[in-house]
Design a protein around this motif. Structure first.
Motif, PDB file in Angstrom:
ATOM      1  N   ASP A 132       3.473   1.390  -5.714  1.00  0.00           N
ATOM      2  CA  ASP A 132       4.989   1.071  -5.602  1.00  0.00           C
ATOM      3  C   ASP A 132       5.731   1.376  -4.876  1.00  0.00           C
ATOM      4  O   ASP A 132       6.330   0.728  -4.279  1.00  0.00           O
ATOM      5  CB  ASP A 132       5.731   0.926  -7.479  1.00  0.00           C
ATOM      6  N   ARG A 133       5.985   3.247  -4.991  1.00  0.00           N
ATOM      7  CA  ARG A 133       5.997   3.423  -3.709  1.00  0.00           C
ATOM      8  C   ARG A 133       6.051   3.292  -2.238  1.00  0.00           C
ATOM      9  O   ARG A 133       6.168   3.307  -1.012  1.00  0.00           O
ATOM     10  CB  ARG A 133       6.203   5.453  -3.940  1.00  0.00           C
ATOM     11  N   ASN A 179       6.916   0.474   2.951  1.00  0.00           N
ATOM     12  CA  ASN A 179       6.836  -0.816   4.087  1.00  0.00           C
ATOM     13  C   ASN A 179       6.574  -1.889   4.017  1.00  0.00           C
ATOM     14  O   ASN A 179       7.039  -3.209   4.585  1.00  0.00           O
ATOM     15  CB  ASN A 179       5.351  -0.504   3.731  1.00  0.00           C
ATOM     16  N   LEU A 180       8.220  -2.502   3.413  1.00  0.00           N
ATOM     17  CA  LEU A 180       9.131  -4.365   3.135  1.00  0.00           C
ATOM     18  C   LEU A 180       8.895  -4.769   4.217  1.00  0.00           C
ATOM     19  O   LEU A 180       9.031  -5.522   5.119  1.00  0.00           O
ATOM     20  CB  LEU A 180       9.915  -3.812   1.701  1.00  0.00           C
ATOM     21  N   TYR A 218       0.929 -14.217   6.216  1.00  0.00           N
ATOM     22  CA  TYR A 218      -0.025 -13.567   5.350  1.00  0.00           C
ATOM     23  C   TYR A 218       0.195 -13.693   3.839  1.00  0.00           C
ATOM     24  O   TYR A 218      -0.134 -12.971   2.927  1.00  0.00           O
ATOM     25  CB  TYR A 218      -0.609 -12.905   5.542  1.00  0.00           C
ATOM     26  N   GLY A 219       1.512 -13.785   3.216  1.00  0.00           N
ATOM     27  CA  GLY A 219       2.069 -13.294   2.624  1.00  0.00           C
ATOM     28  C   GLY A 219       1.779 -11.956   1.564  1.00  0.00           C
ATOM     29  O   GLY A 219       1.145 -11.379   0.549  1.00  0.00           O
ATOM     30  N   GLU A 236       1.966   0.777   7.390  1.00  0.00           N
ATOM     31  CA  GLU A 236       2.145   1.911   8.525  1.00  0.00           C
ATOM     32  C   GLU A 236       1.605   3.319   6.974  1.00  0.00           C
ATOM     33  O   GLU A 236       1.163   4.368   7.856  1.00  0.00           O
ATOM     34  CB  GLU A 236       2.979   2.451   8.735  1.00  0.00           C
ATOM     35  N   ARG A 237       2.435   3.728   6.230  1.00  0.00           N
ATOM     36  CA  ARG A 237       2.530   4.629   6.096  1.00  0.00           C
ATOM     37  C   ARG A 237       2.043   4.888   4.469  1.00  0.00           C
ATOM     38  O   ARG A 237       2.507   3.691   3.704  1.00  0.00           O
ATOM     39  CB  ARG A 237       3.862   5.968   6.094  1.00  0.00           C
ATOM     40  N   LEU A 238       1.306   5.410   3.902  1.00  0.00           N
ATOM     41  CA  LEU A 238       0.438   5.616   2.739  1.00  0.00           C
ATOM     42  C   LEU A 238       1.221   6.605   2.062  1.00  0.00           C
ATOM     43  O   LEU A 238       1.049   7.649   2.486  1.00  0.00           O
ATOM     44  CB  LEU A 238      -0.559   5.695   2.190  1.00  0.00           C
TER      45      LEU A 238
END
Length: 404
Positions: A195-196, A201-202, A209-210, A215-217
């Protein structure tokens, strides 16, 4: 007839479907009004309804109403435990549990029945609730040995019911909070907080590609088996805080059962008693309290402060109406020092379903100036409050908060 009585009388068993609606309306009004005269309603009470009316009149009667045979009736349950025990059995037969608890409380308050609670046959007939347990705890020192086992059984019934209601939700909320408080930036796949991660990364959303390309986990570490947080419950045991003492004892036992928490429970009036060694059994905790007496918050917080070894990982929960009988300025300085050192400090005016009690508004305002809101908390909200404290995020102060 009091408002409580009127509310109580609206719960009688419904009349059979064959009874006309108008007759049922008269019957209910008849029970609300009390007494034996059918004047004004055109309805007389018989059978079960007459027995219900007798039970209500024994507690709420009076005012010059005429009883059977023209005698004047007034409230009273008699002076012996057997007669009160019979009355308790009657109201449990005729009314739902929530109403029975109100009537028991009124009987203790209106008719001075506290002394009869010291007799085993009386205790065996009561409906256990928070207020009754508070009354029993206040009588603990005067209770004869022959009654104590029965009293413990009554208290155990309530404690078991509260644990069943609150324990799972509390453990779930706090376990999640402990996991989230250990977030890591390079998580393993199974530890990713999806979720976070998605929210962060929105901007990398690929419409063709939907999907989102992160870039960051963002992840949360799994709670280790070692102690992660220290919790100190500091509970005012003055007479007005009886319900809070009951709920706090149950929550203390639940928190103590969690390996990731190290829980300490302290109760105080003008003296301070550390009941941490009894936390495996909340009934033992409750019988270790002594409701009533004065209040010395400063002395209690001094004890709690002396037990803090990891300020940044410590949560102190003060449950008190803040009527300080000790040194006010020193108490506030002590709170400020703990907060500055990194302690998460929470002040609850009450831990009960009844809202805020009378409390010292000046002391609440002084704590608010330190960034510590003081508010009443229901037992159902307490797990969320603790979860917020663990994660060091704003506390979920209720809409009807009592901050000055």
């Amino acid at each position: 007839m009091t408002t409580d009585t009127a509310g109580t009388a609206s719960h009688p068993a419904p009349a059979p479907p064959s009874v006309p609606a108008e007759d049922e309306r008269r019957r209910r009004w008849r029970l609300v009004l009390g007494g034996d005269s059918a004047e004004g309603t055109g309805s007389a009470l018989t059978g079960r309804d007459a027995a219900m009316d007798d039970a209500l009149t024994a507690l709420y009667g009076g005012g010059g109403k005429q009883g059977r045979g023209g005698t004047n009736r007034s409230g009273g349950l008699g002076a012996s435990a057997p007669s009160v025990a019979r009355w308790l059995g009657d109201i449990r037969t005729y009314f739902p549990s929530s109403v029975v608890q109100v009537m028991q409380r009124d009987a203790i308050d209106r008719l001075g029945l506290s002394a009869l609670l010291l007799e085993p046959e009386m205790l065996e007939a009561v409906e256990a609730d928070v207020h009754l347990v508070g009354t029993l705890l206040s009588l603990n020192e005067a209770m004869p040995e022959t009654t104590k086992e029965t009293a413990r059984a009554v208290v155990r019934t309530l404690v078991d019911a509260l644990e069943q209601r609150l324990a799972t939700r509390t453990r779930t909320a706090l376990t999640g909070a402990l996991d989230r408080s250990a977030r890591i930036e390079r998580p393993r796949h199974r530890d990713i907080d999806w979720d976070r991660t998605i929210r962060a990364n929105l901007r990398n959303y690929l419409p063709e590609y939907g999907t989102v390309v992160p870039e960051r986990l963002i992840g949360h570490g799994r709670a280790a088996q070692s102690v992660r947080k220290d919790v100190i419950l500091c509970i005012d045991q003055s007479g007005s805080m009886a319900a809070s003492v009951v709920y706090a004892s149950v929550f203390g036992a639940v928190l103590a059962s969690m390996r990731a928490l190290r829980t300490r429970l302290v109760v105080f009036d003008t003296a301070v008693v550390d009941l941490t060694d009894r936390l495996d059994d909340p009934v033992d905790v409750l019988f270790g309290t002594q409701l009533g007496g004065g209040t010395d918050i400063n002395r209690a917080l001094a004890h709690c402060q002396s037990k803090i070894t990891r300020p940044a990982d410590t949560i102190v929960v003060l449950i008190s109406d803040l009527f300080e009988g000790g040194i006010r300025d020193e108490m506030l300085k002590r709170v400020a020092a703990m907060k500055t050192s990194g302690v998460q400090f929470v002040t609850l005016l009450a831990l009960s379903d009844e809202g805020a009690p009378a409390y010292d508004r000046d002391h609440a305002a002084a704590l608010g100036a330190l960034g510590i809101p003081a508010f009443a908390c229901t037992p159902d909200l307490f797990p969320e409050v603790m979860a917020a404290a663990i994660e060091k995020r704003p506390l979920p102060v209720p809409d009807q908060d009592t901050r000055p």
